[in-house]
Design an enzyme around this catalytic site. Structure first.
Site, PDB file in Angstrom:
ATOM      1  N   ASP A  21       0.835  -1.204   0.000  1.00 12.16           N
ATOM      2  CA  ASP A  21       0.000   0.000   0.000  1.00 12.16           C
ATOM      3  C   ASP A  21       0.870   1.255   0.000  1.00 12.16           C
ATOM      4  O   ASP A  21       2.005   1.231   0.467  1.00 12.16           O
ATOM      5  CB  ASP A  21      -0.917  -0.029   1.239  1.00 12.16           C
ATOM      6  CG  ASP A  21      -2.086   0.924   1.109  1.00 12.16           C
ATOM      7  OD1 ASP A  21      -2.349   1.417  -0.005  1.00 12.16           O
ATOM      8  OD2 ASP A  21      -2.745   1.190   2.142  1.00 12.16           O
ATOM      9  N   ARG A  25       0.088   7.785  -2.503  1.00 13.32           N
ATOM     10  CA  ARG A  25       0.633   8.829  -1.625  1.00 13.32           C
ATOM     11  C   ARG A  25       2.112   9.078  -1.907  1.00 13.32           C
ATOM     12  O   ARG A  25       2.595  10.203  -1.846  1.00 13.32           O
ATOM     13  CB  ARG A  25       0.423   8.442  -0.148  1.00 13.32           C
ATOM     14  CG  ARG A  25      -0.972   8.769   0.357  1.00 13.32           C
ATOM     15  CD  ARG A  25      -1.278   8.046   1.640  1.00 13.32           C
ATOM     16  NE  ARG A  25      -1.552   6.628   1.390  1.00 13.32           N
ATOM     17  CZ  ARG A  25      -1.626   5.707   2.347  1.00 13.32           C
ATOM     18  NH1 ARG A  25      -1.428   6.060   3.605  1.00 13.32           N
ATOM     19  NH2 ARG A  25      -1.902   4.461   2.039  1.00 13.32           N
ATOM     20  N   HIS A  38       2.221   3.591  -9.169  1.00 13.00           N
ATOM     21  CA  HIS A  38       1.982   2.172  -9.484  1.00 13.00           C
ATOM     22  C   HIS A  38       3.115   1.593 -10.342  1.00 13.00           C
ATOM     23  O   HIS A  38       3.498   0.440 -10.172  1.00 13.00           O
ATOM     24  CB  HIS A  38       0.631   1.988 -10.186  1.00 13.00           C
ATOM     25  CG  HIS A  38      -0.539   2.366  -9.316  1.00 13.00           C
ATOM     26  ND1 HIS A  38      -0.644   1.943  -8.010  1.00 13.00           N
ATOM     27  CD2 HIS A  38      -1.632   3.133  -9.551  1.00 13.00           C
ATOM     28  CE1 HIS A  38      -1.762   2.439  -7.481  1.00 13.00           C
ATOM     29  NE2 HIS A  38      -2.373   3.169  -8.390  1.00 13.00           N
ATOM     30  N   TRP A  70     -11.899  -1.607  -7.956  1.00 15.58           N
ATOM     31  CA  TRP A  70     -12.631  -1.161  -9.164  1.00 15.58           C
ATOM     32  C   TRP A  70     -13.329   0.173  -8.921  1.00 15.58           C
ATOM     33  O   TRP A  70     -13.757   0.828  -9.867  1.00 15.58           O
ATOM     34  CB  TRP A  70     -13.675  -2.203  -9.585  1.00 15.58           C
ATOM     35  CG  TRP A  70     -13.106  -3.527  -9.977  1.00 15.58           C
ATOM     36  CD1 TRP A  70     -13.104  -4.661  -9.222  1.00 15.58           C
ATOM     37  CD2 TRP A  70     -12.443  -3.865 -11.205  1.00 15.58           C
ATOM     38  NE1 TRP A  70     -12.479  -5.689  -9.900  1.00 15.58           N
ATOM     39  CE2 TRP A  70     -12.070  -5.229 -11.123  1.00 15.58           C
ATOM     40  CE3 TRP A  70     -12.129  -3.154 -12.369  1.00 15.58           C
ATOM     41  CZ2 TRP A  70     -11.401  -5.890 -12.152  1.00 15.58           C
ATOM     42  CZ3 TRP A  70     -11.462  -3.822 -13.399  1.00 15.58           C
ATOM     43  CH2 TRP A  70     -11.113  -5.171 -13.281  1.00 15.58           C
ATOM     44  N   LEU A 132      11.490 -19.679  -5.426  1.00 18.42           N
ATOM     45  CA  LEU A 132      10.470 -18.872  -4.758  1.00 18.42           C
ATOM     46  C   LEU A 132       9.086 -19.158  -5.340  1.00 18.42           C
ATOM     47  O   LEU A 132       8.895 -19.167  -6.551  1.00 18.42           O
ATOM     48  CB  LEU A 132      10.802 -17.377  -4.923  1.00 18.42           C
ATOM     49  CG  LEU A 132       9.832 -16.425  -4.208  1.00 18.42           C
ATOM     50  CD1 LEU A 132      10.044 -16.461  -2.697  1.00 18.42           C
ATOM     51  CD2 LEU A 132       9.977 -14.997  -4.719  1.00 18.42           C
ATOM     52  N   ARG A 195      -4.947  -2.042   8.913  1.00 21.35           N
ATOM     53  CA  ARG A 195      -6.102  -2.888   8.600  1.00 21.35           C
ATOM     54  C   ARG A 195      -5.679  -3.896   7.554  1.00 21.35           C
ATOM     55  O   ARG A 195      -4.628  -3.751   6.924  1.00 21.35           O
ATOM     56  CB  ARG A 195      -7.289  -2.050   8.115  1.00 21.35           C
ATOM     57  CG  ARG A 195      -6.976  -1.142   6.938  1.00 21.35           C
ATOM     58  CD  ARG A 195      -8.223  -0.389   6.439  1.00 21.35           C
ATOM     59  NE  ARG A 195      -7.862   0.609   5.463  1.00 21.35           N
ATOM     60  CZ  ARG A 195      -7.683   1.916   5.725  1.00 21.35           C
ATOM     61  NH1 ARG A 195      -7.877   2.372   6.940  1.00 21.35           N
ATOM     62  NH2 ARG A 195      -7.339   2.755   4.764  1.00 21.35           N
TER      63      ARG A 195
HETATM   64  C1  IPE Z   1      -5.387  -2.728  -0.242  1.00 21.97           C
HETATM   65  O1  IPE Z   1      -5.056  -1.390  -0.380  1.00 21.97           O
HETATM   66  C2  IPE Z   1      -5.427  -3.388  -1.580  1.00 21.97           C
HETATM   67  C3  IPE Z   1      -4.122  -3.547  -2.215  1.00 21.97           C
HETATM   68  C4  IPE Z   1      -2.951  -3.255  -1.691  1.00 21.97           C
HETATM   69  C5  IPE Z   1      -4.169  -4.122  -3.527  1.00 21.97           C
HETATM   70  P1  IPE Z   1      -6.174  -0.265  -0.498  1.00 21.97           P
HETATM   71  O2  IPE Z   1      -5.458   1.023  -0.584  1.00 21.97           O
HETATM   72  O3  IPE Z   1      -7.113  -0.594  -1.594  1.00 21.97           O
HETATM   73  O4  IPE Z   1      -6.936  -0.439   0.878  1.00 21.97           O
HETATM   74  P2  IPE Z   1      -7.788   0.578   1.727  1.00 21.97           P
HETATM   75  O5  IPE Z   1      -8.755   1.233   0.779  1.00 21.97           O
HETATM   76  O6  IPE Z   1      -6.824   1.572   2.314  1.00 21.97           O
HETATM   77  O7  IPE Z   1      -8.434  -0.263   2.765  1.00 21.97           O
HETATM   78  C1  IPE Z   2      -1.568   0.287  -3.335  1.00 17.11           C
HETATM   79  O1  IPE Z   2      -1.328   1.663  -3.343  1.00 17.11           O
HETATM   80  C2  IPE Z   2      -1.770  -0.274  -4.724  1.00 17.11           C
HETATM   81  C3  IPE Z   2      -3.172  -0.629  -5.050  1.00 17.11           C
HETATM   82  C4  IPE Z   2      -4.154  -0.656  -4.197  1.00 17.11           C
HETATM   83  C5  IPE Z   2      -3.467  -0.974  -6.426  1.00 17.11           C
HETATM   84  P1  IPE Z   2      -2.533   2.686  -3.326  1.00 17.11           P
HETATM   85  O2  IPE Z   2      -2.907   3.018  -4.727  1.00 17.11           O
HETATM   86  O3  IPE Z   2      -3.643   2.212  -2.469  1.00 17.11           O
HETATM   87  O4  IPE Z   2      -1.832   3.951  -2.663  1.00 17.11           O
HETATM   88  P2  IPE Z   2      -2.464   4.935  -1.588  1.00 17.11           P
HETATM   89  O5  IPE Z   2      -2.931   4.092  -0.446  1.00 17.11           O
HETATM   90  O6  IPE Z   2      -3.596   5.638  -2.252  1.00 17.11           O
HETATM   91  O7  IPE Z   2      -1.343   5.840  -1.214  1.00 17.11           O
HETATM   92 MG    MG Z   3      -4.059   2.405  -0.509  1.00 16.60          MG
END
Ligand code: IPE
Ligand code: IPE
Ligand code: MG
Length: 242
Positions: A21, A25, A38, A70, A132, A195
């Site tokens: 995650d 940001r 990404h 999505w 792996l 979480r």
């Molecule tokens: C969890 O991250 C899903 C992935 C890392 C693919 P999110 O950014 O979607 O989760 P929330 O919205 O903070 O719970």
């Molecule tokens: C995790 O990074 C990647 C995916 C959920 C696809 P985020 O895109 O959720 O990044 P933040 O949480 O918005 O920073």
């Molecule tokens: Mg996120």
């Protein structure tokens, strides 16, 4: 398994799962679009595979796209799908070079057809690799996985393949997408959120949790060792007394 890394004895988890995650940001802080985060995050996945392999982790499972993701803008979702397209194709050569087996978990339904085909090609091409064991969760949701498992159990019960007495914890595990892999010993989440966001709810019942403020694109060997150091300090009792 114990291993000495830079003079330090560490207990290496067999299976590490990661909620990657913070890509958005990370990019925003650099005044860049979320999609750039990404792309850099995808590079960090390749590095994580090499680093895990190097320190003796056998299974790495990463959360790349959830059934909830999505909800994001069409532009962001389509950029992520394009990253998968390239990743799935490029991975064949790289995985075979590194003896890495790749599996994809999650719901195939709802994914673009060409991506489903690329997933099947990658899984088939790396099926014989014994290094792996790398699993990527794409269009994955833990509740969705449990619902699909329940439907398949109901079907096999109706068809007389299983009886009510056959339904055990072990059988449940065998109806999940993760049937071929062990449960995670260590769950890591980057970006400071505390979480699990619908990731592997059944499988992490006894995992150790490590949360870090590090954003996923910055997750390197140093951060991995920090997580393993934390894991080394845990006392896993599984409900018993030591
Ligand atoms: C969890 O991250 C899903 C992935 C890392 C693919 P999110 O950014 O979607 O989760 P929330 O919205 O903070 O719970
Ligand atoms: C995790 O990074 C990647 C995916 C959920 C696809 P985020 O895109 O959720 O990044 P933040 O949480 O918005 O920073
Ligand atoms: Mg996120």
């Amino acid at each position: 398994m114990e291993k000495t890394i830079n003079g330090e004895v560490l207990n290496i988890p067999e299976h590490v799962a990661v909620i990657m995650d913070g890509n958005g940001r990370w990019a925003k802080k650099r005044l860049m679009p979320r999609t750039y985060g990404h792309s850099v995050g995808a590079k960090a996945i390749e590095a994580a595979c090499e680093n895990c392999d190097e320190i003796g982790i056998k299974y790495l499972t990463v959360y790349a796209f959830s059934t909830e993701n999505w909800k994001r803008s069409v532009e962001e979702v389509s950029t992520i799908m394009n990253i998968f397209r390239k990743y799935l194709v490029d991975s064949i050569e790289r995985s075979n070079r590194n003896n890495m087996r790749v599996r994809i978990i999650g719901k195939r339904e709802g994914l673009p057809e060409d991506i489903v085909k690329k997933i099947e090609d990658l899984e088939k091409a790396t099926a014989g690799n014994t290094g792996l064991q790398f699993t990527v969760a794409i269009n994955y949701g833990g509740r969705d996985e449990l619902v699909r498992a329940a439907k398949n159990i109901a079907k096999d019960y109706k068809d007389g393949i299983i009886t009510e007495a056959d339904i055990t914890e072990d059988l449940m595990s065998r109806y999940l997408d993760t049937r071929e892999i062990t449960d995670p010993d260590l769950l890591i989440r980057t970006s400071g959120e505390l979480r699990t966001s619908n990731f592997l709810p059944w499988q992490i019942a006894y995992s150790e949790f490590y949360f870090t403020d590090c954003m996923w694109p910055d997750f390197d060997m140093n951060e991995l060792v920090k997580a393993v150091r934390y894991y080394t300090g845990r006392d896993r009792r599984y409900g018993g007394v030591k």
